[in-house]
Design a protein around this motif. Structure first.
Motif, mmCIF file in Angstrom:
data_model
loop_
_atom_site.group_PDB
_atom_site.id
_atom_site.type_symbol
_atom_site.label_atom_id
_atom_site.label_comp_id
_atom_site.label_asym_id
_atom_site.label_seq_id
_atom_site.Cartn_x
_atom_site.Cartn_y
_atom_site.Cartn_z
ATOM 1 N N HIS A 145 38.858 40.516 21.814
ATOM 2 C CA HIS A 145 38.004 40.723 20.647
ATOM 3 C C HIS A 145 37.134 41.946 20.934
ATOM 4 O O HIS A 145 37.174 42.504 22.029
ATOM 5 C CB HIS A 145 37.108 39.508 20.399
ATOM 6 N N CYS A 180 34.079 41.737 14.349
ATOM 7 C CA CYS A 180 35.064 41.839 15.419
ATOM 8 C C CYS A 180 35.926 43.028 15.050
ATOM 9 O O CYS A 180 36.459 43.085 13.948
ATOM 10 C CB CYS A 180 35.926 40.585 15.541
ATOM 11 N N GLN A 182 38.628 44.186 16.836
ATOM 12 C CA GLN A 182 39.906 44.198 17.546
ATOM 13 C C GLN A 182 40.777 43.169 16.837
ATOM 14 O O GLN A 182 40.397 41.990 16.773
ATOM 15 C CB GLN A 182 39.681 43.809 19.005
ATOM 16 N N CYS A 184 42.688 40.306 16.031
ATOM 17 C CA CYS A 184 42.807 39.161 16.936
ATOM 18 C C CYS A 184 43.480 37.969 16.270
ATOM 19 O O CYS A 184 43.237 36.829 16.642
ATOM 20 C CB CYS A 184 41.425 38.775 17.464
ATOM 21 N N HIS A 188 41.223 37.324 11.690
ATOM 22 C CA HIS A 188 40.412 38.363 12.327
ATOM 23 C C HIS A 188 39.332 38.875 11.382
ATOM 24 O O HIS A 188 38.177 39.053 11.775
ATOM 25 C CB HIS A 188 41.327 39.504 12.772
ATOM 26 N N MET A 191 36.136 37.051 11.274
ATOM 27 C CA MET A 191 35.360 36.900 12.515
ATOM 28 C C MET A 191 34.136 37.805 12.433
ATOM 29 O O MET A 191 34.010 38.797 13.133
ATOM 30 C CB MET A 191 36.224 37.262 13.719
#
Ligand code: HEC
Ligand SMILES: [Cu+2]
Length: 337
Positions: A145, A180, A182, A184, A188, A191
């Motif tokens: 992350h 976040c 990245q 993921c 995602h 997040m």
């Protein structure tokens, strides 16, 4: 330097580092615009000046040393300015100041879990006081992350199996985005969270309104007993394991002759993979605790081992009921008004 006023898509500047990042960014944009304009202007000018009717026969030019030196040295100079400037900024961003409030973050699919040293926990929210250095120690319990706060101009990868750190000093109260950054997994994009920057007094009130859970270090101490660590790490002479008091932050001599510094990652590895680095003078008898302790409990154990350092100097209990900061450092919470 309030670009967000004129550029609605530009994020607010809400940390001490934000304007520094923006200054470098705008410098890069300015250089790009300057050279794009210069090249376009020259293409245009020369194509008019040297057009065919006026110059029917082209003259061959066989190189020019001064010219070649010029177009090598000038770009090199510009590149070095960018390099040095960016490197200084990078170090400022990467190296947390010694005196910082410590907060722990665990990333997982798909949420952020936050633990404050004095006990309160939160999910997808991070409450912090304004005008204070804050250092986050972060880890992922699953995939990669990345913890990003655009208004603070900070971002750092959050990795499984290793603590990484991120620091900032928020200088404007308010609520800011947490992303976040990245990819993921499926959720995602969900997040996300909020960073809530409060006046120190408000923050203290928020902290004390938190749950009745004990501090991180005191929870760590409970685990230290319940997991049996204390039987070997009793601190008494002749104990089967090394005395952990004062170990944190100091060099450790290993059996293979190397010396390593006992930081958060070292303590974590010592618990999960004790055989990886054997302390000089001890046998490889410590059992692994892999699979028995989750990331949050590991953080509590790390916080406890950290607090043992303070205990050695002050001879008080594990954490002397301190509110925000387990480190015995000068008080920071007071705003200078
Ligand atoms: C069976 C005895 C035993 C138990 C139980 C045990 N340890 Fe250890 N531990 C050792 C020994 C021996 C060493 C030194 C050799 C090594 O590095 O593996 C050590 C090393 C360490 C170190 C590195 C210490 C230093 O000075 O660098 C840490 C940190 C640590 N243990 C934490 C823990 C924690 C936390 C627990 C409980 C979850 C625990 N230990 C349980 C025996 C034990
Ligand atoms: Cu993520």
């Amino acid at each position: 330097m309030m670009f967000s006023k004129y550029l609605p898509f530009f994020p607010d500047q809400a940390s001490t580092i934000a304007w520094q990042v923006d200054a470098l960014y705008l410098f890069l944009v300015a250089i790009t615009i300057f050279f794009t304009g210069l090249v376009a202007a020259m293409v245009l000018t020369f194509s008019i000046k040297y057009r065919k009717e006026k110059n029917p026969i082209a003259t061959q030019i066989e190189g020019s040393v001064p010219l070649e030196i010029m177009w090598s040295v000038i770009p090199l100079g510009i590149a070095m300015v960018i390099y040095v400037w960016a490197a200084i900024l990078y170090f400022n961003m990467e190296r947390a100041p010694k005196q910082a409030m410590e907060i722990y973050v665990v990333g997982k699919q798909w949420m952020w879990k936050v633990q404050h040293p004095s006990g309160p926990r939160e999910i997808n929210q991070l409450h912090i006081p304004v005008d204070q250095n804050v250092r986050l120690t972060m880890i992922s319990q699953d995939v990669l992350h990345s913890f990003s706060i655009p208004e603070f101009r900070v971002k750092h990868e959050v990795l499984p199996g290793r603590y990484t750190q991120l620091w900032f000093n928020a200088n404007k109260t308010g609520t800011y985005h947490l992303f976040c950054t990245q990819y993921c997994g499926t959720k995602h994009s969900g997040m996300i969270g909020e960073i809530i920057v409060m006046e120190p007094a408000m923050y203290q009130a928020w902290l004390s309104g938190g749950s009745g859970e004990g501090s991180l270090a005191s929870n760590g101490e409970k685990l230290f007993t319940s997991l049996g660590c204390v039987t070997c790490h009793s601190g008494q002479s002749g104990a089967r394991g090394p005395n952990l008091a004062g170990a944190f932050g100091n060099p450790v001599k290993l059996a293979d002759g190397r010396t390593v510094v006992a930081d958060e990652n070292y303590v974590r590895e010592s618990i999960l993979n004790p055989q990886a680095k054997i302390v000089a003078g001890f046998g490889p008898i410590m059992p692994t605790f892999t699979g028995q302790i989750n990331e949050e409990s590991l953080i509590q154990l790390v916080a406890y081992v950290k607090s043992l350092q303070a205990e050695k100097q002050t001879t008080t209990g594990a954490v002397a009921g301190s509110t925000t900061n387990p480190n015995p450092e000068p008080k920071q919470g007071k705003p200078t008004k």
